[in-house]
Motif scaffolding. Structure first.
Motif, PDB file in Angstrom:
ATOM      1  N   GLN A 195      28.605  41.211  49.098  1.00 15.69           N
ATOM      2  CA  GLN A 195      29.053  41.367  47.717  1.00 15.69           C
ATOM      3  C   GLN A 195      30.574  41.277  47.627  1.00 15.69           C
ATOM      4  N   LEU A 199      29.731  34.177  40.131  1.00 12.99           N
ATOM      5  CA  LEU A 199      29.465  35.436  40.815  1.00 12.99           C
ATOM      6  C   LEU A 199      27.998  35.828  40.702  1.00 12.99           C
ATOM      7  N   TYR A 259      24.723  35.255  43.453  1.00 11.83           N
ATOM      8  CA  TYR A 259      23.933  36.427  43.855  1.00 11.83           C
ATOM      9  C   TYR A 259      22.449  36.210  43.548  1.00 11.83           C
ATOM     10  N   TYR A 282      33.856  32.268  36.117  1.00 14.30           N
ATOM     11  CA  TYR A 282      33.904  33.123  37.302  1.00 14.30           C
ATOM     12  C   TYR A 282      32.659  34.007  37.387  1.00 14.30           C
ATOM     13  N   ASN A 337      31.598  37.665  48.074  1.00 14.03           N
ATOM     14  CA  ASN A 337      31.230  36.877  46.899  1.00 14.03           C
ATOM     15  C   ASN A 337      32.219  37.086  45.761  1.00 14.03           C
ATOM     16  N   VAL A 338      32.725  38.302  45.611  1.00 16.69           N
ATOM     17  CA  VAL A 338      33.725  38.579  44.575  1.00 16.69           C
ATOM     18  C   VAL A 338      34.956  37.710  44.790  1.00 16.69           C
TER      19      VAL A 338
END
Length: 341
Positions: free
Chosen positions: A40, A223, A227, A219, A43-44
């Motif tokens: 996570q 994101l 996911y 964005y 990925n940010v």
């Protein structure tokens, strides 16, 4: 247009710095799953960095396709192709040696040739093949740029966005694909021409904030979409659909950053260090994966050596700095400097 754009130097330097960052956090993305907090975390970062490569294509198009200087096709190609083909051959050889001696691969001469011709030697060298193809097309694309008026140019870019950015969603999410192929509207040609368009017809400042809003939306689409597509997948089956450079979400972010730098142009002053790094971006690009590998091999430094919140920026900066230092030294050597133009 032959003058130097200082904002382009800054944008080029920022882009190559971001490329290095992507290759740091992608190690986490590709070796963990969505159940891990470090996935996570990565990925940010990664979701907001995918604009860097399109920026390189836009900068090339902005500079090459708007030049006032008249050159024959062969003169143009002679000057540009040597700057990319010679390094491509050399660095393909270097990464082939890496594959053999570090990864234990074994190839016949024919297999090496096939790998070279099919872009299978090392993951990041694809960029050199793509820029070579764009250079081959540049003299002819320049004719389009020269003779298209603004509305025709806008129509071309609209077709590119539809074919390259939106139509790929049909087979991915609706299980069918149109019979009409993208053809000339292949993804990176569009970015190449978009750079030229924005130099010839800058976007008015009043549109900057709406573009910023679209970039923020882009964005979060990247994101969340990344996911969503990767929930339940094992670590070795990462789905990068929303990470692709030519998705609408990536386009919005890229467009906002390029236009934003254009509007800051008057406030951006020449900086010797930035100019120097700017001339080393090609070399930094081709060498930094090796620095990343051997930094880990010899010193145990990688994206998870410490807590990733510390390791990621630390390793990112170190890889970038060492890469720049080596390229700076190589560029000072006769003959060798042709390998890192």
């Amino acid at each position: 247009m032959t003058r130097r754009y200082d904002y382009m130097d800054w944008l080029r330097v920022l882009s190559i710095f971001v490329v290095v960052g992507i290759h740091v956090v992608s190690k986490i993305i590709n070796n963990t799953t969505t159940d891990d907090w470090i996935w996570q975390f990565a990925n940010v970062f990664d979701a907001g960095l995918r604009w860097c490569v399109p920026i390189f294509f836009m900068l090339s198009g902005a500079l090459l396709l708007t030049r006032d200087k008249e050159e024959s096709v062969w003169e143009f190609l002679r000057k540009r192709l040597a700057k990319v083909v010679i390094p491509l051959i050399f660095w393909s050889f270097i990464y082939t040696l890496y594959n053999i001696y570090q990864l234990g691969e074994s190839y016949t001469a024919y297999e090496i040739l096939v790998q070279f011709l099919t872009d299978d030697i090392y993951y990041h060298l694809w960029f050199l093949y793509t820029i070579t193809a764009l250079y081959l097309m540049a003299p002819f694309l320049k004719l389009l740029v020269t003779h298209m008026d603004k509305k025709t140019f806008q129509a071309f870019l609209l077709f590119w966005i539809v074919f390259s950015c939106f139509l790929p969603f049909l087979p991915r999410f609706f299980d069918f694909e149109l019979a009409i192929t993208p053809g000339l509207f292949e993804p990176y040609i569009g970015y190449f021409l978009l750079g030229a368009y924005l130099v010839l017809y800058p976007v008015p400042r009043k549109y900057l904030w709406p573009l910023g809003g679209l970039a923020i939306i882009g964005y979060f689409v990247t994101l969340w979409g990344t996911y969503y597509l990767n929930v339940g997948l094992p670590a070795d089956e990462f789905d990068a659909f929303f990470y692709e450079h030519y998705r609408p979400n990536a386009l919005f972010i890229t467009l906002f950053i390029f236009v934003g730098f254009q509007h800051m142009a008057k406030r951006i002053k020449p900086n010797p260090l930035i100019t120097r790094i700017s001339t080393a971006t090609f070399g930094i690009y081709v060498i930094h994966p090796l620095i990343q590998v051997y930094l880990n091999k010899f010193f145990g430094l990688n994206e998870t050596t410490f807590n990733p919140i510390i390791s990621v920026p630390l390793v990112w900066i170190i890889i970038f700095a060492i890469s720049f230092g080596i390229i700076l030294a190589m560029q000072k050597l006769p003959i060798v400097n042709r390998l890192v133009p």
